[in-house]
Design a protein around this motif. Sequence first.
Motif, PDB file in Angstrom:
ATOM      1  N   UNK A  48       0.831  -1.211   0.000  1.00 20.96           N
ATOM      2  CA  UNK A  48       0.000   0.000   0.000  1.00 20.96           C
ATOM      3  C   UNK A  48       0.864   1.260   0.000  1.00 20.96           C
ATOM      4  N   UNK A  49       1.916   1.282   0.815  1.00 21.71           N
ATOM      5  CA  UNK A  49       2.819   2.449   0.837  1.00 21.71           C
ATOM      6  C   UNK A  49       3.445   2.688  -0.524  1.00 21.71           C
ATOM      7  N   UNK A  50       3.920   1.607  -1.139  1.00 26.73           N
ATOM      8  CA  UNK A  50       4.545   1.691  -2.456  1.00 26.73           C
ATOM      9  C   UNK A  50       3.560   2.257  -3.487  1.00 26.73           C
ATOM     10  N   UNK A  51       2.344   1.734  -3.504  1.00 32.95           N
ATOM     11  CA  UNK A  51       1.343   2.191  -4.454  1.00 32.95           C
ATOM     12  C   UNK A  51       0.882   3.610  -4.162  1.00 32.95           C
ATOM     13  N   UNK A  52       0.769   3.974  -2.873  1.00 31.53           N
ATOM     14  CA  UNK A  52       0.334   5.326  -2.509  1.00 31.53           C
ATOM     15  C   UNK A  52       1.346   6.369  -2.956  1.00 31.53           C
ATOM     16  N   UNK A  94      11.105   4.487 -13.988  1.00 34.97           N
ATOM     17  CA  UNK A  94      10.425   4.805 -12.734  1.00 34.97           C
ATOM     18  C   UNK A  94      10.162   3.547 -11.918  1.00 34.97           C
ATOM     19  N   UNK A  95       9.745   2.464 -12.596  1.00 38.43           N
ATOM     20  CA  UNK A  95       9.489   1.213 -11.881  1.00 38.43           C
ATOM     21  C   UNK A  95      10.754   0.695 -11.206  1.00 38.43           C
ATOM     22  N   UNK A  96      11.844   0.662 -11.951  1.00 33.08           N
ATOM     23  CA  UNK A  96      13.099   0.149 -11.394  1.00 33.08           C
ATOM     24  C   UNK A  96      13.557   1.036 -10.249  1.00 33.08           C
ATOM     25  N   UNK A  97      13.543   2.343 -10.449  1.00 32.19           N
ATOM     26  CA  UNK A  97      14.009   3.255  -9.408  1.00 32.19           C
ATOM     27  C   UNK A  97      13.183   3.142  -8.134  1.00 32.19           C
ATOM     28  N   UNK A  98      11.858   3.095  -8.261  1.00 28.27           N
ATOM     29  CA  UNK A  98      11.028   3.033  -7.063  1.00 28.27           C
ATOM     30  C   UNK A  98      11.140   1.690  -6.349  1.00 28.27           C
ATOM     31  N   UNK A  99      11.317   0.616  -7.111  1.00 31.41           N
ATOM     32  CA  UNK A  99      11.481  -0.694  -6.462  1.00 31.41           C
ATOM     33  C   UNK A  99      12.814  -0.783  -5.726  1.00 31.41           C
ATOM     34  N   UNK A 153      14.638   2.069  -4.602  1.00 32.34           N
ATOM     35  CA  UNK A 153      14.743   3.098  -3.565  1.00 32.34           C
ATOM     36  C   UNK A 153      13.635   3.026  -2.516  1.00 32.34           C
ATOM     37  N   UNK A 154      12.401   2.796  -2.938  1.00 34.90           N
ATOM     38  CA  UNK A 154      11.285   2.767  -1.986  1.00 34.90           C
ATOM     39  C   UNK A 154      11.062   1.381  -1.401  1.00 34.90           C
ATOM     40  N   UNK A 155      11.057   0.375  -2.269  1.00 35.14           N
ATOM     41  CA  UNK A 155      10.763  -0.980  -1.812  1.00 35.14           C
ATOM     42  C   UNK A 155      12.002  -1.697  -1.293  1.00 35.14           C
ATOM     43  N   UNK A 156      13.192  -1.126  -1.542  1.00 30.30           N
ATOM     44  CA  UNK A 156      14.451  -1.691  -1.047  1.00 30.30           C
ATOM     45  C   UNK A 156      14.744  -3.080  -1.605  1.00 30.30           C
ATOM     46  N   UNK A 193      20.664  -0.965 -16.420  1.00 36.01           N
ATOM     47  CA  UNK A 193      20.607   0.057 -17.463  1.00 36.01           C
ATOM     48  C   UNK A 193      19.549   1.118 -17.158  1.00 36.01           C
ATOM     49  N   UNK A 194      18.357   0.655 -16.779  1.00 35.09           N
ATOM     50  CA  UNK A 194      17.277   1.603 -16.471  1.00 35.09           C
ATOM     51  C   UNK A 194      17.614   2.427 -15.235  1.00 35.09           C
ATOM     52  N   UNK A 195      18.201   1.771 -14.247  1.00 33.30           N
ATOM     53  CA  UNK A 195      18.557   2.483 -13.031  1.00 33.30           C
ATOM     54  C   UNK A 195      19.638   3.525 -13.306  1.00 33.30           C
ATOM     55  N   UNK A 196      20.607   3.170 -14.136  1.00 30.27           N
ATOM     56  CA  UNK A 196      21.673   4.112 -14.486  1.00 30.27           C
ATOM     57  C   UNK A 196      21.084   5.355 -15.156  1.00 30.27           C
ATOM     58  N   UNK A 197      20.167   5.140 -16.087  1.00 34.04           N
ATOM     59  CA  UNK A 197      19.542   6.248 -16.798  1.00 34.04           C
ATOM     60  C   UNK A 197      18.733   7.127 -15.842  1.00 34.04           C
ATOM     61  N   UNK A 198      17.948   6.501 -14.963  1.00 35.02           N
ATOM     62  CA  UNK A 198      17.143   7.262 -14.004  1.00 35.02           C
ATOM     63  C   UNK A 198      18.035   8.036 -13.050  1.00 35.02           C
ATOM     64  N   UNK A 199      19.099   7.418 -12.586  1.00 35.12           N
ATOM     65  CA  UNK A 199      20.005   8.076 -11.644  1.00 35.12           C
ATOM     66  C   UNK A 199      20.717   9.264 -12.279  1.00 35.12           C
TER      67      UNK A 199
END
Length: 199
Positions: A38-42, A142-147, A149-152, A171-177
């Motif tokens: 719920x926290x992740x989705x909120x 966004x999915x990779x970064x949030x999983x 950073x937020x979901x650990x 690759x996705x994380x590198x681009x987002x970062x």
Amino acid sequence: MRPTATRAELTDGDLIKLSTTEPESFGPIFDRHAAAIHRYLARRGGRTLADDLTAETFLTAFKSRSAYDLSRPDALPWLYGIAANLLRGHQRTEIRQYRALARTGLDPALAGPEDTVPAQVTAAEHVRALAGVLARLNVGEREVLTLVSQAQLSYPEVARALDIPVGTVRSRLHSARKRLRAALHGCPELDLTNGNDHE
């Protein structure tokens, strides 16, 4: 599975296996992980959407439990993957959520009546900058970064959750970062670009 173990002592994998013959055994999976989902989705879609998608996440998990890899004792990465998949259908809501956060600085996962006033009114510029960048990331980044950073989740857990190769996660994380570094320049206390590099 230990025959004398109580449900509280069983792993998620044990409970999911048991739930194929005793469906009520899936209940503790919800009890253990609903708050985190719920926290992740909120944070990504707001509290109202999170209420609906949390329920849908666990309903989907229950229906697809026969496909769960029972060798994995922790079902949380699997549940995050289901939640991320469901959220894809609500990308516009998620982007609106980040734009609102960019304007106000109010965390949608905390912005309820039960939260303290200071938590609701703290709107730092770096939070706004971060939310603005998150709104502009493509959905994969966004999915990779949030999983991470937020979901650990670790890189392999993110890969399993999203059903993508670990190399794609990197690759996705590198681009987002890269985008985040530019937006958060001078705000190291909120920098999500260096933390949680656990593979």
